[in-house]
Design an enzyme around this catalytic site. Structure first.
Site, PDB file in Angstrom:
ATOM      1  N   GLY B  10       1.070  -0.681   0.055  1.00 42.97           N
ATOM      2  CA  GLY B  10       0.110  -0.067  -0.351  1.00 42.97           C
ATOM      3  C   GLY B  10       0.742   0.914   0.174  1.00 42.97           C
ATOM      4  O   GLY B  10       2.139   0.630   0.383  1.00 42.97           O
ATOM      5  N   CYS B  11       0.245   2.231  -0.209  1.00 45.37           N
ATOM      6  CA  CYS B  11       1.542   3.751  -0.337  1.00 45.37           C
ATOM      7  C   CYS B  11       0.751   4.964  -0.496  1.00 45.37           C
ATOM      8  O   CYS B  11      -0.495   5.575  -0.622  1.00 45.37           O
ATOM      9  CB  CYS B  11       2.232   2.992  -1.611  1.00 45.37           C
ATOM     10  SG  CYS B  11       2.933   1.663  -1.972  1.00 45.37           S
ATOM     11  N   SER B  12       1.164   6.112  -0.576  1.00 41.02           N
ATOM     12  CA  SER B  12       1.187   7.285  -0.659  1.00 41.02           C
ATOM     13  C   SER B  12       1.924   8.111  -1.763  1.00 41.02           C
ATOM     14  O   SER B  12       3.150   7.304  -1.892  1.00 41.02           O
ATOM     15  CB  SER B  12       1.298   8.269   0.681  1.00 41.02           C
ATOM     16  OG  SER B  12       2.604   8.198   1.089  1.00 41.02           O
ATOM     17  N   GLY B 195       5.967   7.023  -0.497  1.00 37.45           N
ATOM     18  CA  GLY B 195       5.807   6.225   0.279  1.00 37.45           C
ATOM     19  C   GLY B 195       5.577   4.913   0.367  1.00 37.45           C
ATOM     20  O   GLY B 195       4.633   5.119   0.222  1.00 37.45           O
TER      21      GLY B 195
END
Ligand code: SF4
Ligand code: SF4
Lengths: 505, 375
Positions: B10-12, B195
């Protein structure tokens, strides 16, 4: 033969006389002449083929058909079946004929493949709430698209796309010729194909004129006998298929006995009433891949390059190289037919011993076309041995654009896989031309049942796509990463291009 | 060091672009991605920056990662016959660097994590020798070399290979990575950041985002559920998918569709996140013909599964979502600036007073382009 044979009966028909009300329905229903009525129903066990027609229609459920569990002296080498076959051949001196697909206990690889599903990191999708797309196009695609800018500054397609046939569900009805099956079967298939947005395949016996209005849902077949092939026939279609081989009997021709060739069949096949229709083993104008190419282009000329041309081959050892040659010869679609595919009649020795499993053939062909960079140039149709929507999903994940169902379609119409198609006595009105039997299959009912089956399989396929977290069939097609093998040796896994279960991505 | 397992994550993501080509330092993008600290877990962060090497803009800038000095030697041996190396130097870094500014309010628990144990980081400014491009273009040649280095030279990895751009990535929180690479000292007209929240521990710097090839860079939040077929679709075109991550397929697909097949960015985005058939059926004639043909021909390139992606290239930045928007993305404009981010707050953090803020529709790309005439 059977009645006078020394062979013991294969099945035992038991009538519960306490329940029987002597309505004689079973006597009328049995097309194999097994039920007699004297003062009560008396079955002739030897004639029973376990088609279950009487069992289904007995109002009192008074009939049971069981296997004749004869005790044979144990012998791992000499199975009862082998002994019976030898006895039969000793009596007749003939080739053993059979109907339907290979029933032997070869490994069914579908049952050793499992499908992935999403958990946490990628959400599964609910097909009841979100769109799920099954639309599929069959035909040759270019490797890339080019665009031009028009005078008004908008872009337009510059690449001309060759003819494509649209399927709303990636399941096609398999080739079964009028003659081998009844006209009511063809009617049922074509009506269901039209309703469900897919195709039926005429098989090698031509297309009855009554069905011409359904042209958009018909694949017309051109086989070695060229029965019923004329220019109007070729053009009354969505697609034309050249049949080179059939999975149940690779390398073998066909034979429709003269008794089945009535007025209508004679007209449709363009042969005299009562004459045998013999399809030679090879096409006598195709002795090489160059010859095949000529026929492909002859058909394209005859149909004004408006229809994709498919070539159907049986799954044999060298299938990948052959398929590649076929694509290079100009075919827009390759249909591969596995050794479990059905047939109206085939020599048992061929049906049971020749060919390779469709799973391996499909995987080899898809990979070969990709390795050669020509996968986009043809669609792959997988036939012969698709039994459920699970098999279908696995076939698509291995690389098929669409699958074919023949036997499953017949079962939907009532077939009980009794394997007596070649006798012409099919009790379910399917593999027969006897008018009183043909009448048993109502095309309205048959087509509704077929459409139900396709609807059910589409819903199931959508559930599978949703659980995989994708919403379009393109994302399953060829996505072998979403399959895992269980109980398969490493070489088979490698050939299938599938990892063993337990291994992550 | 390279992980041999596949890691879903998962991430930004965040991206900033000046359409007029104004270059600004990396402090803003660090601040933006730092706000989304909690969307990452310290196992990967990175940045792509465009316009950072104006004085060497005609040279391919290879940002390299090596497991050890031996791998570096092997790779340089390989470069020797294949490129003209104009300059090579260690990447400027600040070992033990950490972002000191509190933004997320959660540092009490997770805190500053100085970047430790980096691989050997080196950059090469290189030219393609003329005799190598008799039969292929120099870009094609560079793609081939990148594929070869990543798949055959043990312990060497190409982090980026474009002109006047570069990737800065590693294991750690993105804001700490930014400080480690001294991004405050670079100026770029496009910055993208990532991120990462992988669901297990690879500890491999090459596995962080962005993924780059030539001047393409991808930062990606999500998982490509169609990875299996996308990979098989790309392989016959000569792409080697060695990284065991789904993000690289996005970079290669853009390379194939835009550079090699010459589709516009809009059309390429329509291939990767195609409209639904129901919508295609309702389009006017010309659009329907085009959309249908794209799906027929490029079905293997359709990306499925949840994603929001920011694609960077030397002339612009493109943000887009999957077809049913299973991952967030917000866009905003202020004067000549275009912003894209997983969260609106990460944009407001660096530009509180915006002209326009919107959430792009599922599957609809937001395309930022350098103004015409801007070099
Ligand atoms: S159909 Fe059933 S009830 Fe009727 S005669 Fe046959 S066994 Fe008896
Ligand atoms: S088609 Fe008829 S004869 Fe053939 S297997 Fe099915 S039920 Fe038996």
């Amino acid at each position: 033969m059977a009645a006078t044979s020394e062979l013991p009966p294969e099945f035992i028909v038991k009538i519960d006389y306490d329940r029987c009300r002597r309505c004689k329905r079973c006597v009328m229903n049995c097309s194999f002449g097994c039920m007699h009525f004297t003062d009560r129903v008396v079955p002739e066990h030897k004639l029973c083929v376990a088609c279950q027609r009487c069992v289904t229609y007995c109002p009192e459920h008074a009939i049971t058909v069981t296997k004749n569990e004869l005790a044979y002296k144990e012998n791992a080498n000499w199975s009862p079946e082998l002994r019976k076959n030898i006895l039969k051949q000793a009596e007749t001196g003939g080739i053993l004929l059979v109907g339907m697909g290979n029933p032997r206990d070869y490994p069914i690889l579908w049952d050793h493949l499992l499908i992935d599903a999403c958990q946490v990191t990628n959400p599964s999708i609910d097909p009841l709430r979100e769109p799920m797309e099954l639309r599929t196009f069959l035909g040759r695609k270019p490797d890339r698209l080019e665009f031009v800018e028009r005078d008004d500054g908008e872009i337009d397609l510059a690449t001309e796309i060759e003819p494509q046939v649209r399927l709303d569900v990636p399941v096609i009805f398999g080739a079964m010729s009028y003659g081998a099956v009844s006209l009511n079967v063809h009617r049922s298939l074509v009506m269901a194909a039209a309703r469900s947005g897919t195709l039926m395949n005429t098989g090698e016996g031509g297309l009855h004129r009554e069905l011409y209005p359904y042209a958009g849902n018909v694949i017309v077949q051109v086989a070695s006998g060229r029965f019923g092939v004329h220019s109007e026939y070729l053009n009354t279609s969505a697609m034309v298929e050249i049949k080179i081989g059939q999975g149940a009997k690779p390398g073998i021709g066909g034979h429709l006995p003269g008794e089945k060739v009535d007025e209508d069949i004679s007209k449709t096949r363009m042969i005299p009433v009562g004459s045998d229709a013999i399809s030679p083993a090879p096409h006598h104008d195709i002795y090489s891949i160059e010859d095949l190419s000529q026929l492909i282009y002859a058909i394209k000329e005859a149909t004004d390059y408006e229809k994709p041309v498919s070539v159907k081959i049986s799954a044999v050892h060298n299938v990948a190289a052959i398929a590649s040659g076929i694509v290079r010869a100009g075919a827009d679609v390759v249909t591969i037919d596995g050794f479990r595919g059905g047939t109206g009649a085939a020599p048992m020795v061929i049906r049971d011993n020749v060919g390779i499993p469709i799973e391996l053939a499909l995987a080899a062909v898809d990979q070969r076309l990709r390795d050669e960079g020509i996968r986009n140039n043809a669609s792959i149709i997988c036939a012969g041995g698709i039994r459920s929507s699970g098999d279908m999903a696995k076939a698509i994940a291995l690389g098929a654009d669409a699958v074919v169902i023949g036997t499953a379609a017949l079962v939907a119409m009532g077939c009980r896989i009794c394997q007596k198609c070649y006798t012409g006595n099919c009790a379910w009105g399917i593999a027969t031309q006897r008018p009183e039997l043909v009448r048993r299959l109502d095309p309205q009912v048959g087509s509704a049942r077929l459409s139900n089956l396709l609807t059910a399989w589409s819903l199931e396929l959508k559930e599978i796509l949703g659980s995989l977290g994708v919403n379009s069939i393109e994302s399953l097609r060829g996505s072998r990463e979403r399959l895992r093998g269980v109980g398969l040796d490493s070489q088979t896994l490698e050939l299938l291009g599938v990892k063993p279960a337990g291994v992550g991505q | 060091m390279r992980g041999n397992c596949y890691i879903p994550s998962g991430c930004s993501v965040s991206g900033i672009m000046s359409e007029s080509g104004r270059r600004q330092d990396g402090n803003a993008i660090i601040k933006s991605i730092a706000l989304m600290h909690d969307r990452a877990n310290g196992l990967g962060g990175g940045f792509a920056a465009y316009g950072i090497y104006p004085r060497r803009s005609d040279l391919y800038a290879f940002h390299m990662m090596f497991d050890d000095m031996a791998a570096k030697e092997r790779c340089e041996e390989h470069f020797k016959d294949r490129f003209d190396i104009v300059l090579d130097e260690a990447m400027p870094t600040r070992p033990g660097g950490a972002y000191e500014e509190e933004t997320s309010g959660r540092w009490g628990e997770r805190g500053v994590q100085p970047i430790i144990n980096p691989p050997v980081l080196w950059r090469y400014f290189m030219d393609v020798p003329e005799d190598k491009t008799k039969f292929v273009s120099d870009r094609e040649y560079v793609v081939g070399e990148v594929m070869e280095i990543n798949s055959t030279i043990d312990g060497a990895f190409v982090a980026s290979s474009g002109k006047n751009m570069g990737a800065f990535k590693g294991v750690g929180y993105p804001e700490d990575i930014g400080v480690f690479y001294k991004l405050g000292e670079y100026k770029a007209y496009i910055w993208t950041a990532h991120g990462r929240f992988p669901t297990n521990t690879p500890g491999w710097w090459g596995g962080a985002h962005p993924f780059c090839l030539l001047d393409w860079s991808i930062v990606h939040n999500g998982e490509i559920s169609s990875y299996g077929i996308n990979k098989r679709y790309l392989e016959p075109f000569g792409y080697k998918l060695e990284l065991r991550t789904d993000t690289e397929v996005v970079a290669y697909l853009f390379d194939l569709l835009v550079r090699r097949h010459k589709l516009s960015i809009e059309l390429a985005a329509k291939v990767l996140a195609s409209p639904f058939w129901d919508d295609i059926d309702r389009m006017p004639d010309r659009e329907r013909r085009i959309a249908t043909a794209l799906r027929q021909v490029y079905g293997g390139a359709l990306l499925n599964g949840p994603f929001s992606i920011i694609l960077g290239h030397s002339r612009g930045m493109v943000g887009f979502n999957d077809r049913i928007k299973l991952r967030p993305m917000t866009c905003a404009r202020k004067d000549d600036m275009l912003y894209m981010s997983s969260e609106e707050s990460a944009i407001r953090e660096i530009s509180p007073d915006l002209d326009e803020v919107w959430s792009p529709r599922a599957g609809t790309p937001v395309i930022g382009e350098l103004d015409e005439g801007v070099a």
